[in-house]
Structure formats: C-alpha cells, structure tokens
Design a protein around this motif. Structure first.
Motif, PDB file in Angstrom:
ATOM      1  N   ALA A 121       0.963  -0.904   0.183  1.00 18.89           N
ATOM      2  CA  ALA A 121       0.293   0.117   0.137  1.00 18.89           C
ATOM      3  C   ALA A 121       1.172   1.338   0.049  1.00 18.89           C
ATOM      4  N   GLU A 122       1.973   1.529   0.724  1.00 12.93           N
ATOM      5  CA  GLU A 122       3.209   1.783   1.162  1.00 12.93           C
ATOM      6  C   GLU A 122       3.549   2.720  -0.861  1.00 12.93           C
ATOM      7  N   VAL A 123       4.037   1.729  -1.622  1.00  8.58           N
ATOM      8  CA  VAL A 123       4.569   1.957  -2.826  1.00  8.58           C
ATOM      9  C   VAL A 123       3.028   2.059  -3.519  1.00  8.58           C
ATOM     10  N   GLN A 124       2.041   1.890  -3.046  1.00  6.58           N
ATOM     11  CA  GLN A 124       0.982   2.362  -4.410  1.00  6.58           C
ATOM     12  C   GLN A 124       0.256   3.490  -4.013  1.00  6.58           C
ATOM     13  N   ALA A 125       0.605   4.272  -2.635  1.00  5.39           N
ATOM     14  CA  ALA A 125      -0.090   5.394  -2.022  1.00  5.39           C
ATOM     15  C   ALA A 125       1.669   6.018  -2.941  1.00  5.39           C
ATOM     16  N   GLY A 126       3.092   5.432  -3.311  1.00  6.52           N
ATOM     17  CA  GLY A 126       3.771   6.940  -3.408  1.00  6.52           C
ATOM     18  C   GLY A 126       3.721   6.981  -4.718  1.00  6.52           C
ATOM     19  N   GLN A 127       3.387   5.907  -5.942  1.00  4.49           N
ATOM     20  CA  GLN A 127       2.520   6.141  -6.954  1.00  4.49           C
ATOM     21  C   GLN A 127       1.831   7.095  -7.139  1.00  4.49           C
ATOM     22  N   LEU A 128       1.007   7.354  -6.872  1.00  5.45           N
ATOM     23  CA  LEU A 128      -0.668   7.912  -6.373  1.00  5.45           C
ATOM     24  C   LEU A 128       0.063   9.160  -6.392  1.00  5.45           C
ATOM     25  N   GLY A 129       0.867   9.345  -5.352  1.00  2.93           N
ATOM     26  CA  GLY A 129       1.211  11.034  -5.690  1.00  2.93           C
ATOM     27  C   GLY A 129       2.577  11.239  -6.584  1.00  2.93           C
ATOM     28  N   ARG A 130       2.864  10.335  -7.166  1.00  6.23           N
ATOM     29  CA  ARG A 130       3.902  10.706  -8.219  1.00  6.23           C
ATOM     30  C   ARG A 130       2.673  11.375  -9.276  1.00  6.23           C
ATOM     31  N   LEU A 131       1.467  10.877 -10.023  1.00 10.41           N
ATOM     32  CA  LEU A 131       1.052  10.673 -10.646  1.00 10.41           C
ATOM     33  C   LEU A 131       0.216  12.228 -10.172  1.00 10.41           C
ATOM     34  N   LEU A 132      -0.162  12.950  -9.007  1.00  9.59           N
ATOM     35  CA  LEU A 132       0.002  14.217  -9.041  1.00  9.59           C
ATOM     36  C   LEU A 132       0.326  14.985  -8.599  1.00  9.59           C
ATOM     37  N   GLU A 133       1.586  14.697  -9.063  1.00  8.63           N
ATOM     38  CA  GLU A 133       3.026  16.147  -9.083  1.00  8.63           C
ATOM     39  C   GLU A 133       2.947  15.332 -10.570  1.00  8.63           C
ATOM     40  N   VAL A 134       3.518  15.051 -11.708  1.00  4.60           N
ATOM     41  CA  VAL A 134       3.361  14.821 -12.893  1.00  4.60           C
ATOM     42  C   VAL A 134       1.930  15.446 -13.465  1.00  4.60           C
ATOM     43  N   MET A 135       0.774  15.593 -12.844  1.00  6.04           N
ATOM     44  CA  MET A 135      -0.378  16.425 -13.485  1.00  6.04           C
ATOM     45  C   MET A 135       0.318  17.724 -13.480  1.00  6.04           C
ATOM     46  N   ALA A 136       0.562  17.887 -12.280  1.00 10.25           N
ATOM     47  CA  ALA A 136       1.418  19.606 -12.439  1.00 10.25           C
ATOM     48  C   ALA A 136       1.568  20.415 -13.670  1.00 10.25           C
ATOM     49  N   LEU A 137       2.779  19.578 -14.380  1.00  8.33           N
ATOM     50  CA  LEU A 137       3.993  19.284 -15.346  1.00  8.33           C
ATOM     51  C   LEU A 137       3.644  20.596 -16.620  1.00  8.33           C
ATOM     52  N   PRO A 138       3.393  21.062 -16.540  1.00  4.91           N
ATOM     53  CA  PRO A 138       3.159  21.807 -17.952  1.00  4.91           C
ATOM     54  C   PRO A 138       3.053  20.591 -19.550  1.00  4.91           C
ATOM     55  N   ASN A 139       4.015  20.413 -19.376  1.00  5.21           N
ATOM     56  CA  ASN A 139       4.050  19.567 -20.656  1.00  5.21           C
ATOM     57  C   ASN A 139       3.003  18.262 -21.052  1.00  5.21           C
ATOM     58  N   ILE A 140       2.239  17.812 -19.857  1.00  3.32           N
ATOM     59  CA  ILE A 140       1.543  16.859 -19.394  1.00  3.32           C
ATOM     60  C   ILE A 140      -0.079  17.257 -19.597  1.00  3.32           C
ATOM     61  N   SER A 141      -0.347  15.725 -19.750  1.00  3.89           N
ATOM     62  CA  SER A 141      -2.070  16.384 -19.944  1.00  3.89           C
ATOM     63  C   SER A 141      -2.633  14.407 -19.195  1.00  3.89           C
ATOM     64  N   LEU A 142      -3.008  15.036 -18.213  1.00  5.11           N
ATOM     65  CA  LEU A 142      -3.403  13.313 -17.709  1.00  5.11           C
ATOM     66  C   LEU A 142      -4.710  13.420 -17.872  1.00  5.11           C
ATOM     67  N   SER A 143      -5.485  12.529 -17.936  1.00  7.12           N
ATOM     68  CA  SER A 143      -6.840  11.814 -18.143  1.00  7.12           C
ATOM     69  C   SER A 143      -7.469  10.824 -17.423  1.00  7.12           C
ATOM     70  N   ILE A 144      -8.765  10.339 -16.740  1.00  6.27           N
ATOM     71  CA  ILE A 144      -8.390   9.273 -16.010  1.00  6.27           C
ATOM     72  C   ILE A 144     -10.469   9.468 -17.133  1.00  6.27           C
ATOM     73  N   ILE A 145     -10.502   7.794 -17.322  1.00  5.83           N
ATOM     74  CA  ILE A 145     -11.343   7.139 -17.591  1.00  5.83           C
ATOM     75  C   ILE A 145     -12.177   6.656 -16.260  1.00  5.83           C
ATOM     76  N   PRO A 146     -13.385   7.280 -15.380  1.00  6.54           N
ATOM     77  CA  PRO A 146     -13.616   6.759 -14.454  1.00  6.54           C
ATOM     78  C   PRO A 146     -14.278   5.209 -14.614  1.00  6.54           C
ATOM     79  N   LEU A 147     -13.852   4.568 -13.256  1.00  6.37           N
ATOM     80  CA  LEU A 147     -14.704   2.945 -13.573  1.00  6.37           C
ATOM     81  C   LEU A 147     -16.296   2.924 -14.484  1.00  6.37           C
ATOM     82  N   MET A 148     -17.188   3.724 -13.527  1.00  5.65           N
ATOM     83  CA  MET A 148     -18.350   3.747 -13.672  1.00  5.65           C
ATOM     84  C   MET A 148     -18.994   4.726 -14.606  1.00  5.65           C
TER      85      MET A 148
END
Length: 169
Positions: A74-101
């Motif tokens: 869970a700690e590894v997964q939390a770190g990875q999800l935190g990294r995604l939040l950081e990545v979203m702030a980069l100016p050359n990144i457009s990160l979108s997610i398709i919700p499950l439902m």
C-alpha cells in the motif's frame, strides 16, 4: 507528441522506482527470466528524463483501474499515486482518467503509445509490437480520441487519484 493509453498500469515514464521494481519483479518471476530488476529499474528511471526536457508534449489517458492495480505494498501504491499528482502539475503533461463507472463510446483492447503520427507501440508479456502503417496509426489515433472523450481532467481527475489514495487505508 506522445499519446499514451494504459488500462491497468501507470506508464513507465511516470512510475516511481518502487512501483517499477515491484512490477518488474512480477514479470521476472512469472516469465522465469534472469533477475535484472535493478538494471531494468535504472533504465526506466533514466528514460524519465525525457519528460523533464523541453519540446515534448505528453497526453495520457488512464483507466481508473490503473490507479487501483497494486504493485507492491500500500505504501508503494500511495507513493505512485502521489507521483501522478505531481506529474499532473507539469506544463507539458495532460493527464486524464476514465472513471470506472462511466458511459463511454469506445474501449481500448490493450495499452498503446502513439509517437507523433509515425509509430504506435504496444507491449505484451512476451513481445513488443510496433505499428508503422499510416492507416493503422490513424485507427489508433481515432481510438485515442474516443477514449479521451470518456475521460475526466483537472480537478475531477485529481479527485479520482485522491479517492484511490483514501481507499488504501
């Protein structure tokens, strides 16, 4: 421009070393290949420098399942999800997610990367597939656009990541 679609994992360019290590360890064990996990992780981390260099745009569409597929603790997964939040702030990144439902107009059969309009790459457990025929590249580009229309961006995407983080506890 890199257009990236992943249905069940975080793309390698945005993985933490711990997440990459756990994922690579699974494949080494499963495929009974030589244990070169540290070299594989080092190479993956070195490739990430491309994200920091100027002149490249990354448009990423993830299925929500990619946020919820664990590699490691869970700690590894939390770190990875935190990294995604950081990545979203980069100016050359457009990160979108398709919700499950979510009602959607299309579905990707496998993760794929489109490099400009010149090449599509797909990876399976045993092979790397490269598509270079313009008509086929065009089909992948069309699927990517369909997937983007089903995705959420910005605050809504961040909320999905935060919800996945909350579910870890």
């Amino acid at each position: 421009m890199f257009r990236i679609y992943e249905h069940n994992v975080v793309p390698g360019l945005f993985q933490t070393p711990e997440y990459a290590r756990a994922m690579v360890q699974f494949w080494i064990r499963f495929l009974a290949t030589p244990n070169d996990v540290e070299d594989a992780v080092a190479i993956r981390m070195a490739r990430q420098r491309i994200v920091q260099r100027g002149g490249r745009w990354f448009v990423i569409v993830l299925e929500e399942q990619a946020l919820r597929t664990w590699f490691g603790s869970a700690e590894v997964q939390a770190g990875q999800l935190g990294r995604l939040l950081e990545v979203m702030a980069l100016p050359n990144i457009s990160l979108s997610i398709i919700p499950l439902m979510r009602e959607r107009g299309g579905v990707g059969s496998a993760g794929f990367w489109i490099f400009d309009d010149d090449l599509v790459a797909l990876e399976t457990p045993t092979a790397s597939i490269q598509v270079s025929q313009p008509a086929e590249i065009g089909l992948y580009a069309r699927v990517f656009e369909e997937l983007k229309r089903s995705a959420v961006y910005g605050r809504e995407a961040r909320q999905l990541i935060v919800a996945a983080l909350d579910d870890l506890t």
